[in-house]
Each structure stands twice: as C-alpha cells, then as structure tokens.
Design a protein around this motif. Structure first.
Motif, PDB file in Angstrom:
ATOM      1  N   SER A   1       1.094  -1.161  -0.023  1.00  0.00           N
ATOM      2  CA  SER A   1      -0.059  -0.098  -0.114  1.00  0.00           C
ATOM      3  C   SER A   1       1.093   1.284   0.038  1.00  0.00           C
ATOM      4  CB  SER A   1      -0.834   0.030   1.129  1.00  0.00           C
ATOM      5  OG  SER A   1      -1.532   1.096   1.305  1.00  0.00           O
ATOM      6  N   VAL A   2       0.757   2.056  -0.986  1.00  0.00           N
ATOM      7  CA  VAL A   2       1.271   3.449  -0.836  1.00  0.00           C
ATOM      8  C   VAL A   2       0.591   4.651  -0.297  1.00  0.00           C
ATOM      9  CG1 VAL A   2       2.752   2.776  -3.084  1.00  0.00           C
ATOM     10  CG2 VAL A   2       0.495   3.804  -3.287  1.00  0.00           C
ATOM     11  N   SER A   3      -0.587   4.329   0.152  1.00  0.00           N
ATOM     12  CA  SER A   3      -1.276   5.320   0.861  1.00  0.00           C
ATOM     13  C   SER A   3      -0.646   5.891   2.122  1.00  0.00           C
ATOM     14  CB  SER A   3      -2.835   4.882   1.052  1.00  0.00           C
ATOM     15  OG  SER A   3      -3.377   4.495  -0.041  1.00  0.00           O
TER      16      SER A   3
ATOM     17  N   LEU B   1       9.930  -3.839  -4.008  1.00  0.00           N
ATOM     18  CA  LEU B   1       9.757  -2.655  -4.404  1.00  0.00           C
ATOM     19  C   LEU B   1       9.275  -2.293  -5.715  1.00  0.00           C
ATOM     20  CD1 LEU B   1      13.219  -0.810  -3.490  1.00  0.00           C
ATOM     21  CD2 LEU B   1      10.907   0.026  -2.988  1.00  0.00           C
ATOM     22  N   ILE B   2       9.266  -3.570  -6.575  1.00  0.00           N
ATOM     23  CA  ILE B   2       8.957  -3.566  -7.893  1.00  0.00           C
ATOM     24  C   ILE B   2       7.172  -3.538  -7.756  1.00  0.00           C
ATOM     25  CG2 ILE B   2       8.343  -5.211 -10.042  1.00  0.00           C
ATOM     26  CD1 ILE B   2      11.372  -6.271  -9.474  1.00  0.00           C
ATOM     27  N   ASP B   3       6.690  -4.307  -6.725  1.00  0.00           N
ATOM     28  CA  ASP B   3       5.155  -4.099  -6.626  1.00  0.00           C
ATOM     29  C   ASP B   3       4.861  -2.921  -6.145  1.00  0.00           C
ATOM     30  OD1 ASP B   3       5.267  -6.930  -6.982  1.00  0.00           O
ATOM     31  OD2 ASP B   3       5.342  -7.513  -4.877  1.00  0.00           O
ATOM     32  N   PHE B   4       5.648  -2.114  -5.277  1.00  0.00           N
ATOM     33  CA  PHE B   4       5.062  -0.544  -4.926  1.00  0.00           C
ATOM     34  C   PHE B   4       5.216  -0.008  -6.310  1.00  0.00           C
ATOM     35  CE2 PHE B   4       6.190  -2.127  -0.499  1.00  0.00           C
ATOM     36  CZ  PHE B   4       5.021  -1.406   0.035  1.00  0.00           C
ATOM     37  N   PHE B   5       6.265   0.249  -7.071  1.00  0.00           N
ATOM     38  CA  PHE B   5       6.232   0.818  -8.136  1.00  0.00           C
ATOM     39  C   PHE B   5       5.260   0.865  -9.093  1.00  0.00           C
ATOM     40  CE2 PHE B   5      10.910   1.576  -7.267  1.00  0.00           C
ATOM     41  CZ  PHE B   5      10.827   2.991  -7.574  1.00  0.00           C
ATOM     42  N   HIS B   6       4.659  -0.635  -9.252  1.00  0.00           N
ATOM     43  CA  HIS B   6       3.515  -0.822  -9.966  1.00  0.00           C
ATOM     44  C   HIS B   6       2.157  -0.280  -9.354  1.00  0.00           C
ATOM     45  CE1 HIS B   6       5.359  -4.857 -11.788  1.00  0.00           C
ATOM     46  NE2 HIS B   6       5.964  -3.648 -12.593  1.00  0.00           N
ATOM     47  N   ALA B   7       2.096  -0.147  -8.227  1.00  0.00           N
ATOM     48  CA  ALA B   7       1.213   0.458  -7.543  1.00  0.00           C
ATOM     49  C   ALA B   7       1.174   2.022  -7.834  1.00  0.00           C
ATOM     50  CB  ALA B   7       1.222   0.080  -5.847  1.00  0.00           C
ATOM     51  N   TRP B   8       2.328   2.388  -7.804  1.00  0.00           N
ATOM     52  CA  TRP B   8       2.460   3.863  -8.330  1.00  0.00           C
ATOM     53  C   TRP B   8       2.118   4.343  -9.633  1.00  0.00           C
ATOM     54  CZ3 TRP B   8       7.289   3.981  -4.870  1.00  0.00           C
ATOM     55  CH2 TRP B   8       7.095   4.349  -3.705  1.00  0.00           C
ATOM     56  N   GLY B   9       2.167   3.192 -10.338  1.00  0.00           N
ATOM     57  CA  GLY B   9       1.719   3.279 -12.008  1.00  0.00           C
ATOM     58  C   GLY B   9       2.899   3.375 -12.679  1.00  0.00           C
ATOM     59  N   VAL B  10       4.260   2.937 -12.256  1.00  0.00           N
ATOM     60  CA  VAL B  10       5.624   3.153 -13.004  1.00  0.00           C
ATOM     61  C   VAL B  10       5.658   1.875 -13.719  1.00  0.00           C
ATOM     62  CG1 VAL B  10       8.092   3.249 -12.739  1.00  0.00           C
ATOM     63  CG2 VAL B  10       6.424   4.601 -11.044  1.00  0.00           C
ATOM     64  N   THR B  11       5.959   1.858 -15.149  1.00  0.00           N
ATOM     65  CA  THR B  11       6.093   0.776 -15.636  1.00  0.00           C
ATOM     66  C   THR B  11       7.126   0.691 -16.509  1.00  0.00           C
ATOM     67  OG1 THR B  11       4.940   1.706 -17.543  1.00  0.00           O
ATOM     68  CG2 THR B  11       3.792   0.273 -16.223  1.00  0.00           C
TER      69      THR B  11
ATOM     70  N   ALA C   1      14.762   2.489 -11.246  1.00  0.00           N
ATOM     71  CA  ALA C   1      14.205   3.115  -9.962  1.00  0.00           C
ATOM     72  C   ALA C   1      14.516   2.361  -8.531  1.00  0.00           C
ATOM     73  CB  ALA C   1      12.740   3.312 -10.340  1.00  0.00           C
ATOM     74  N   VAL C   2      14.446   0.871  -8.735  1.00  0.00           N
ATOM     75  CA  VAL C   2      14.625   0.003  -7.698  1.00  0.00           C
ATOM     76  C   VAL C   2      16.065   0.172  -7.121  1.00  0.00           C
ATOM     77  CG1 VAL C   2      14.830  -2.265  -6.956  1.00  0.00           C
ATOM     78  CG2 VAL C   2      12.768  -1.598  -8.313  1.00  0.00           C
ATOM     79  N   SER C   3      16.841   0.238  -8.059  1.00  0.00           N
ATOM     80  CA  SER C   3      18.555   0.418  -7.572  1.00  0.00           C
ATOM     81  C   SER C   3      18.556   1.824  -6.804  1.00  0.00           C
ATOM     82  CB  SER C   3      19.228   0.326  -8.864  1.00  0.00           C
ATOM     83  OG  SER C   3      18.998   1.498  -9.835  1.00  0.00           O
ATOM     84  N   ARG C   4      17.822   2.695  -6.906  1.00  0.00           N
ATOM     85  CA  ARG C   4      17.871   4.155  -6.516  1.00  0.00           C
ATOM     86  C   ARG C   4      17.360   4.059  -5.151  1.00  0.00           C
ATOM     87  NH1 ARG C   4      17.408   9.358 -10.529  1.00  0.00           N
ATOM     88  NH2 ARG C   4      19.297   8.549 -11.918  1.00  0.00           N
ATOM     89  N   LEU C   5      16.141   3.368  -4.938  1.00  0.00           N
ATOM     90  CA  LEU C   5      15.571   3.215  -3.850  1.00  0.00           C
ATOM     91  C   LEU C   5      15.848   1.897  -2.830  1.00  0.00           C
ATOM     92  CD1 LEU C   5      11.987   4.289  -4.436  1.00  0.00           C
ATOM     93  CD2 LEU C   5      13.859   5.605  -3.476  1.00  0.00           C
ATOM     94  N   SER C   6      16.796   1.477  -3.202  1.00  0.00           N
ATOM     95  CA  SER C   6      17.057  -0.082  -2.330  1.00  0.00           C
ATOM     96  C   SER C   6      17.703   0.325  -1.011  1.00  0.00           C
ATOM     97  CB  SER C   6      18.222  -0.816  -3.318  1.00  0.00           C
ATOM     98  OG  SER C   6      18.679  -1.918  -2.711  1.00  0.00           O
ATOM     99  N   GLY C   7      17.148   0.023  -0.198  1.00  0.00           N
ATOM    100  CA  GLY C   7      17.647  -0.113   1.373  1.00  0.00           C
ATOM    101  C   GLY C   7      17.403   1.322   1.795  1.00  0.00           C
TER     102      GLY C   7
END
Length: 340
Positions: free
Chosen positions: A71-73, A143-153, A159-165
């Motif tokens: 959930s990204v809410s 993180l991939i599931d979160f980006f999909h929830a944000w609509g990032v394709t 993006a995952v490498s930048r937010l990793s950790g």
C-alpha cells in the motif's frame, strides 16, 4: 501486520485503499469476524473516504488501517482525527505506512515521510502510548510491487536500484486516552461545613496525653512588686536637660522632644515686621516670615524677585535679610495700580 489484541464482542473498523483487491478484504473480514464472534462486528471503509466518512463517535474498540500489502497510501491529519473520534475511550489504532528510512540524494520519491513524522502526527492528533512495533526496509523484489502500485512501468529496475535500502514500512500502535475527548465534568469547590464539635477541638489543649495534668496558674507568675500600681511620678520622665542662662537646653542627640520644641520657638521668633505707610489710611502692621521655604530647588527668596518662583509668597516684595525689619510704603499698592 501489527500484533492486534482482539476480544470477543469487539467492534472493529478495517480501513484499506479503494485499490485493494476484493479478495484480500474478504479474507481480512473472515479473520477478524472469527475473533470477535457473533456478538462482535467488523466494518469496512475506504481510506480515501475517511476524512468525510460519517463515522460515529466512540464506536470501535480498534481500528486497523492500511494493513494490506503493498500500500502506498499515507494517513492525513484529518484521517487520524476521525480515527480518534470513532474509537472508544482506551481503544487502539493499528496502522501501517510506507516511509523513507534513509536520506535520498538526487532521487525523487512519492513518499517523503519518516517514522518520526508519523509518530508526531499521532501525538498531535491526541493519541497516547504511541509505539513503533517494527520499521523494516522493503526488499528489491517488493519494491517492484510498490512501483507498479504507483503506476510506474518504465525503467523500474533503475528506480529500484536508487531506492534500494532507503524505502520501507513502519507498523505503529497508538491508543485513545481513557476518556472521551471534549467531555465535561462539574468541579465542586464548595467547602464542607465544619461541625461545632470539631471547632471546639481546635482549641483543646492536650498535655502529653495526660488528662489529669494541671495547667500553670498565671497569677503565680507575678511577684508582689509586679502587682503594685505605678505612681504618676514614676511614669514621668525626669528632666535632666542642662541649664543654660536660666533655661534648660536640649542635650546632644536629644530624645525627650525638647530639641523639637526649641526649633519651633526659634522659627516663631524669626519674623520680619513690615509697616505699610498709607497717607489716607491708618498704619497696618503685617507680620510675615521671610525665611525661605525650601520647596524643590527654592531657597533664595530673600534675594529678590529674580530668585523667586511664580508661587513664592514674597513675590513683589523687596529683597531682605533674615530677621531684618522692612518698611514699605503702602503707596506702591495703590488701588489704581490693581486690576479688580
């Protein structure tokens, strides 16, 4: 999910984003309903509608918000205020929210809050006993599931490498105070009446718990000499001032009052007599005291009008010496020179 304490017969509110899969909601309802039993109830509400939802005050024993993963809410201040009102006194709030767990440099992220920010919001909303049960970083696969929830394709791997950790979730439990917010109580400041028996006890003297103890007779504290009434001569202060020229003179550091009396006599004798000579009227003698009255910076009245203030009693009179007899022609006070 936070560890929740659910009892039979509890009223529970389950809050999730409107994008949550319906099957997840049904599974959550089944799990909660089995714990509250037939006497309890489980209600659902969309997280986006909470600030305007008609939630009844003091209804729920616990509220479970945003527990569905991913959930990204984010919880708003209005939503937390609604939760506080809807909970019963002493009720609990269980929530999960995505947070940033490390400083982001040259990286943009829809989530900017940290754990401390959410804790502060809960306390400002009125919750107490705010406890962070867990704060964990999200794995790269999640993180991939979160980006999909944000609509990032596109460029998801970058993006995952930048937010990793640096991106994670926090689970917090908070409680509503054990009183209803805004409830009024009447304070009684009226003093209780004191019984007459209690008032008498205030003046009761206890002599070391000995009821037979005798008090000291006050008459025995006086000697025979103390009982003799003093005579008038004994109360009269002896006049031991020194004799000078047939008069008693005040001693140095006088305390009997003679020094003050002598000062008053000297002031009464220090008088200037003015003869007002008038050709058409009988002579008049006016006695005035020319001694300068020291008021403020005044003190040079005898030198003339140039040294006198506007309220000086000797204004208009000629200069004089202290103790001098001054004769003034009354013609200078003629009626034609005076405006009436």
């Amino acid at each position: 999910m936070p560890t929740a304490i659910i009892n039979s017969g509890d009223q529970i509110l389950f809050v999730a984003p409107s994008t949550t899969d319906q099957q997840h909601l049904l599974d959550a309802k089944s799990a909660f309903q089995s714990q509250v039993g037939s006497d309890g109830n489980v209600a659902f509400e969309a997280m986006e509608r909470v600030p305007e939802a008609p939630l009844q005050n003091g209804t729920y024993n616990s509220i479970h918000s945003n527990l569905v993963f991913p959930s990204v809410s984010s919880h708003t201040a209005q939503a937390l205020s609604q939760y506080l009102k809807a909970l019963k006194p002493g009720g609990s709030l269980y929530l999960v929210e995505p947070v940033v767990i490390a400083d982001l440099s040259n990286t943009s992220c829809p989530i900017t809050r940290k754990e401390s920010d959410i804790v502060s919001m809960l306390k400002l909303a009125g919750f107490v006993d705010v406890t962070v049960e867990s704060s964990t970083a999200v794995s790269d696969e999640s993180l991939i599931d979160f980006f999909h929830a944000w609509g990032v394709t596109k460029r998801v791997d970058q993006a995952v490498s930048r937010l990793s950790g640096k991106f994670g979730t926090v689970q917090i439990v908070a409680k509503k105070p054990a009183y209803e917010v805004g409830k009024k109580f009447a304070l009684n400041f009226k003093k209780k009446p004191v019984k007459v028996e209690e008032q008498k006890k205030v003046w009761t003297i206890a002599a070391d718990d000995d009821d037979d103890a005798e008090l000291e007779d006050e008459d025995l504290l006086l000697d025979e000499e103390d009982k003799i009434k003093p005579s008038k001569e004994a109360l009269t202060r002896p006049d031991d001032c020194e004799m000078t020229d047939g008069r008693r003179k005040a001693c140095k550091n006088c305390t009997c009052g003679r020094a003050d009396m002598m000062d008053d006599e000297e002031e009464s004798n220090n008088v200037v007599t003015l003869d007002l000579m008038d050709e058409t009227a009988d002579d008049e003698i006016v006695e005035v005291d020319p001694t300068p009255k020291k008021v403020g910076g005044c003190g040079s009245c005898a030198l003339g009008d140039a040294f006198r203030c506007s309220t000086c009693p000797y204004l208009g009179m000629p200069a004089f010496q202290e103790g001098e007899r001054v004769t003034i022609n009354a013609g200078m006070f003629a009626s034609d020179d005076i405006d009436i």
